[in-house]
Every structure is written in structure tokens, then in C-alpha cells.
Design a protein around this motif. Structure first.
Motif, PDB file in Angstrom:
ATOM      1  N   GLU A 183      12.662   3.134  -2.740  1.00 45.72           N
ATOM      2  CA  GLU A 183      14.024   2.580  -2.400  1.00 45.72           C
ATOM      3  C   GLU A 183      14.057   3.037  -1.023  1.00 45.72           C
ATOM      4  OE1 GLU A 183      18.521   2.519  -4.067  1.00 45.72           O
ATOM      5  OE2 GLU A 183      16.805   2.594  -5.540  1.00 45.72           O
ATOM      6  N   ILE A 184      14.341   1.956  -0.066  1.00 42.27           N
ATOM      7  CA  ILE A 184      14.289   2.251   1.373  1.00 42.27           C
ATOM      8  C   ILE A 184      15.837   1.825   1.935  1.00 42.27           C
ATOM      9  CG2 ILE A 184      13.176   1.531   3.619  1.00 42.27           C
ATOM     10  CD1 ILE A 184      10.671   0.712   1.902  1.00 42.27           C
ATOM     11  N   SER A 185      16.183   2.577   2.886  1.00 37.93           N
ATOM     12  CA  SER A 185      17.524   2.088   3.231  1.00 37.93           C
ATOM     13  C   SER A 185      17.458   2.385   5.000  1.00 37.93           C
ATOM     14  CB  SER A 185      18.776   2.810   2.839  1.00 37.93           C
ATOM     15  OG  SER A 185      18.572   4.249   2.790  1.00 37.93           O
ATOM     16  N   THR A 186      18.014   1.590   5.574  1.00 40.75           N
ATOM     17  CA  THR A 186      17.752   1.791   7.244  1.00 40.75           C
ATOM     18  C   THR A 186      19.175   1.481   7.950  1.00 40.75           C
ATOM     19  OG1 THR A 186      17.369  -0.607   7.592  1.00 40.75           O
ATOM     20  CG2 THR A 186      15.548   0.873   7.265  1.00 40.75           C
ATOM     21  N   ASP A 187      19.336   2.038   9.043  1.00 43.71           N
ATOM     22  CA  ASP A 187      20.497   1.646   9.790  1.00 43.71           C
ATOM     23  C   ASP A 187      19.838   1.264  11.111  1.00 43.71           C
ATOM     24  OD1 ASP A 187      22.325   3.096   8.242  1.00 43.71           O
ATOM     25  OD2 ASP A 187      22.129   5.208   9.034  1.00 43.71           O
ATOM     26  N   ASP A 188      20.605   0.553  11.869  1.00 41.87           N
ATOM     27  CA  ASP A 188      20.161  -0.031  13.129  1.00 41.87           C
ATOM     28  C   ASP A 188      19.609   1.019  13.994  1.00 41.87           C
ATOM     29  OD1 ASP A 188      20.477  -2.469  14.753  1.00 41.87           O
ATOM     30  OD2 ASP A 188      21.600  -1.319  15.827  1.00 41.87           O
ATOM     31  N   PRO A 189      18.637   0.573  14.486  1.00 46.85           N
ATOM     32  CA  PRO A 189      17.765  -0.500  14.842  1.00 46.85           C
ATOM     33  C   PRO A 189      16.642  -0.858  13.851  1.00 46.85           C
ATOM     34  CG  PRO A 189      16.941   1.243  16.128  1.00 46.85           C
ATOM     35  CD  PRO A 189      17.832   1.884  15.183  1.00 46.85           C
ATOM     36  N   GLY A 190      16.692  -0.099  12.796  1.00 48.55           N
ATOM     37  CA  GLY A 190      15.985  -0.348  11.598  1.00 48.55           C
ATOM     38  C   GLY A 190      14.478  -0.199  11.681  1.00 48.55           C
ATOM     39  N   LEU A 191      13.651  -0.991  10.965  1.00 50.84           N
ATOM     40  CA  LEU A 191      12.138  -0.730  10.990  1.00 50.84           C
ATOM     41  C   LEU A 191      11.418  -1.615  11.793  1.00 50.84           C
ATOM     42  CD1 LEU A 191      11.102  -0.634   7.159  1.00 50.84           C
ATOM     43  CD2 LEU A 191      10.879   1.392   8.815  1.00 50.84           C
ATOM     44  N   GLY A 192      10.499  -1.075  12.528  1.00 48.52           N
ATOM     45  CA  GLY A 192       9.526  -1.980  13.167  1.00 48.52           C
ATOM     46  C   GLY A 192       8.313  -2.264  12.151  1.00 48.52           C
ATOM     47  N   THR A 193       7.396  -3.312  12.305  1.00 52.97           N
ATOM     48  CA  THR A 193       6.354  -3.356  11.645  1.00 52.97           C
ATOM     49  C   THR A 193       4.998  -3.612  12.628  1.00 52.97           C
ATOM     50  OG1 THR A 193       7.392  -4.017   9.842  1.00 52.97           O
ATOM     51  CG2 THR A 193       5.296  -4.744   9.687  1.00 52.97           C
ATOM     52  N   TYR A 194       3.780  -3.087  12.437  1.00 53.03           N
ATOM     53  CA  TYR A 194       2.863  -3.307  13.222  1.00 53.03           C
ATOM     54  C   TYR A 194       1.721  -3.813  12.443  1.00 53.03           C
ATOM     55  CZ  TYR A 194      -1.061  -2.645  16.330  1.00 53.03           C
ATOM     56  OH  TYR A 194      -2.366  -2.687  17.018  1.00 53.03           O
ATOM     57  N   MET A 195       1.016  -4.846  12.689  1.00 55.13           N
ATOM     58  CA  MET A 195      -0.023  -5.336  12.120  1.00 55.13           C
ATOM     59  C   MET A 195      -1.155  -5.648  12.815  1.00 55.13           C
ATOM     60  SD  MET A 195       2.353  -7.665   9.767  1.00 55.13           S
ATOM     61  CE  MET A 195       1.270  -8.560   8.521  1.00 55.13           C
ATOM     62  N   PHE A 196      -2.567  -5.432  12.371  1.00 56.11           N
ATOM     63  CA  PHE A 196      -3.658  -5.770  13.316  1.00 56.11           C
ATOM     64  C   PHE A 196      -4.718  -6.308  12.436  1.00 56.11           C
ATOM     65  CE2 PHE A 196      -6.291  -2.105  12.252  1.00 56.11           C
ATOM     66  CZ  PHE A 196      -5.478  -1.351  11.722  1.00 56.11           C
ATOM     67  N   GLY A 197      -5.676  -6.653  12.988  1.00 58.47           N
ATOM     68  CA  GLY A 197      -6.984  -7.067  12.317  1.00 58.47           C
ATOM     69  C   GLY A 197      -6.788  -8.022  11.120  1.00 58.47           C
ATOM     70  N   THR A 198      -6.837  -7.800   9.831  1.00 57.16           N
ATOM     71  CA  THR A 198      -6.938  -8.827   8.948  1.00 57.16           C
ATOM     72  C   THR A 198      -5.414  -9.147   8.631  1.00 57.16           C
ATOM     73  OG1 THR A 198      -6.591  -6.997   7.162  1.00 57.16           O
ATOM     74  CG2 THR A 198      -8.838  -8.041   7.756  1.00 57.16           C
ATOM     75  N   MET A 199      -4.281  -8.469   9.429  1.00 54.45           N
ATOM     76  CA  MET A 199      -3.084  -8.670   9.349  1.00 54.45           C
ATOM     77  C   MET A 199      -2.343  -8.563   7.851  1.00 54.45           C
ATOM     78  SD  MET A 199      -2.465  -9.257  12.331  1.00 54.45           S
ATOM     79  CE  MET A 199      -0.793  -9.918  12.824  1.00 54.45           C
ATOM     80  N   THR A 200      -2.992  -7.788   7.093  1.00 61.04           N
ATOM     81  CA  THR A 200      -2.333  -7.553   5.710  1.00 61.04           C
ATOM     82  C   THR A 200      -1.734  -6.220   5.599  1.00 61.04           C
ATOM     83  OG1 THR A 200      -4.538  -7.017   5.048  1.00 61.04           O
ATOM     84  CG2 THR A 200      -3.837  -9.236   4.533  1.00 61.04           C
ATOM     85  N   ALA A 201      -2.396  -5.241   6.084  1.00 60.12           N
ATOM     86  CA  ALA A 201      -1.738  -3.804   5.897  1.00 60.12           C
ATOM     87  C   ALA A 201      -0.428  -3.917   6.698  1.00 60.12           C
ATOM     88  CB  ALA A 201      -2.345  -2.666   6.412  1.00 60.12           C
ATOM     89  N   ARG A 202       0.996  -3.331   6.467  1.00 55.98           N
ATOM     90  CA  ARG A 202       2.011  -3.275   7.347  1.00 55.98           C
ATOM     91  C   ARG A 202       2.361  -1.966   7.595  1.00 55.98           C
ATOM     92  NH1 ARG A 202       5.779  -7.523   6.910  1.00 55.98           N
ATOM     93  NH2 ARG A 202       4.845  -9.415   6.306  1.00 55.98           N
TER      94      ARG A 202
END
Ligand SMILES: [Zn+2]
Length: 118
Positions: free
Chosen positions: A51-70
Motif C-alpha cells: 500500500e503506497i500513500s503520497t503527499d504532494d509533490p508525489g511520485l516521479g517515475t523514470y523509465m528507460f530501455g524497454t520502458m517496462t521497469a518503472r
């Protein structure tokens, strides 16, 4: 199964998850993990077990290569809290350094050959 809680450095990203008792850490030598230098959970955590909870500004997500891992990180403090794995999208390995009450750097480590998977 045990219940663990964790957070990024500033606390804007928090999570709880169930997993078998954590007694080992995984290090991965792929091009991003070697740069982060973090220890990951051996267990891949299913979506219903985290279970994940976030406050502002929250989660960033970086992807590369095959763009499947987040690769997720806190947008405020920049700490990489967990990754959705390439082999199991929607399933997570967590950064053990973020887990409360765990001496992450003193766990026995297993090196994962991520480099040859790229
Ligand atoms: Zn943060």
C-alpha cells in the motif's frame, strides 16, 4: 509473513507491505541500479501486498530501455523508494534502506546480474 513500513527521506512517500522476514538484500548491477547504489528486497511484492500513500509533490517515475521497469522516486527528496520490475509490471521490489527498523546495509547481499539483461 511480516508487515513492514517504509518511507522516503522527507516522508512524502510512505508504504507498507507484507513479505517473508527480510534476511537478505539484492544488489543489481544494471545501468540504473549501479548508479543508485541501493539494496533491494529479494521478494517481489504483489500489488495486493503493498500500500503506497503520497503527499504532494508525489511520485516521479523514470523509465528507460524497454520502458517496462518503472523506477519510482520521491519528487521532493529524490529518494528511489521502489521499482516495478521489468519481468512483473505492477509488482515491486522496495529499497531496503527506506524500510523502518531494518539495518539494510548489514544484510547479506546477493548480486543480481541485471547488466546482462539489458
Ligand atoms: Zn521524499
Amino acid at each position: 509473513m511480516m508487515t513492514y513500513s517504509g518511507r522516503c527521506h522527507c516522508g512524502a512517500v510512505r508504504f507498507t507491505f507484507s513479505a517473508p522476514r527480510i534476511e537478505q538484500a539484492m544488489r543489481c548491477d544494471c545501468s540504473i541500479c549501479v548508479r543508485k547504489g541501493i539494496s533491494l528486497s529479494m521478494t517481489v511484492i504483489a500489488p495486493q501486498d503493498i500500500e503506497i500513500s503520497t503527499d504532494d509533490p508525489g511520485l516521479g517515475t523514470y523509465m528507460f530501455g524497454t520502458m517496462t521497469a518503472r523506477h519510482h522516486f520521491c519528487r521532493r527528496c529524490g529518494i528511489h523508494t521502489f521499482v516495478e520490475t521489468r519481468l512483473n509490471p505492477g509488482h515491486y521490489r522496495v529499497n531496503l534502506g527506506c524500510v523502518d527498523g531494518l539495518d539494510a546495509l548489514r544484510l547479506p547481499e546477493v548480486l543480481y546480474d541485471g547488466r546482462s539483461m539489458e
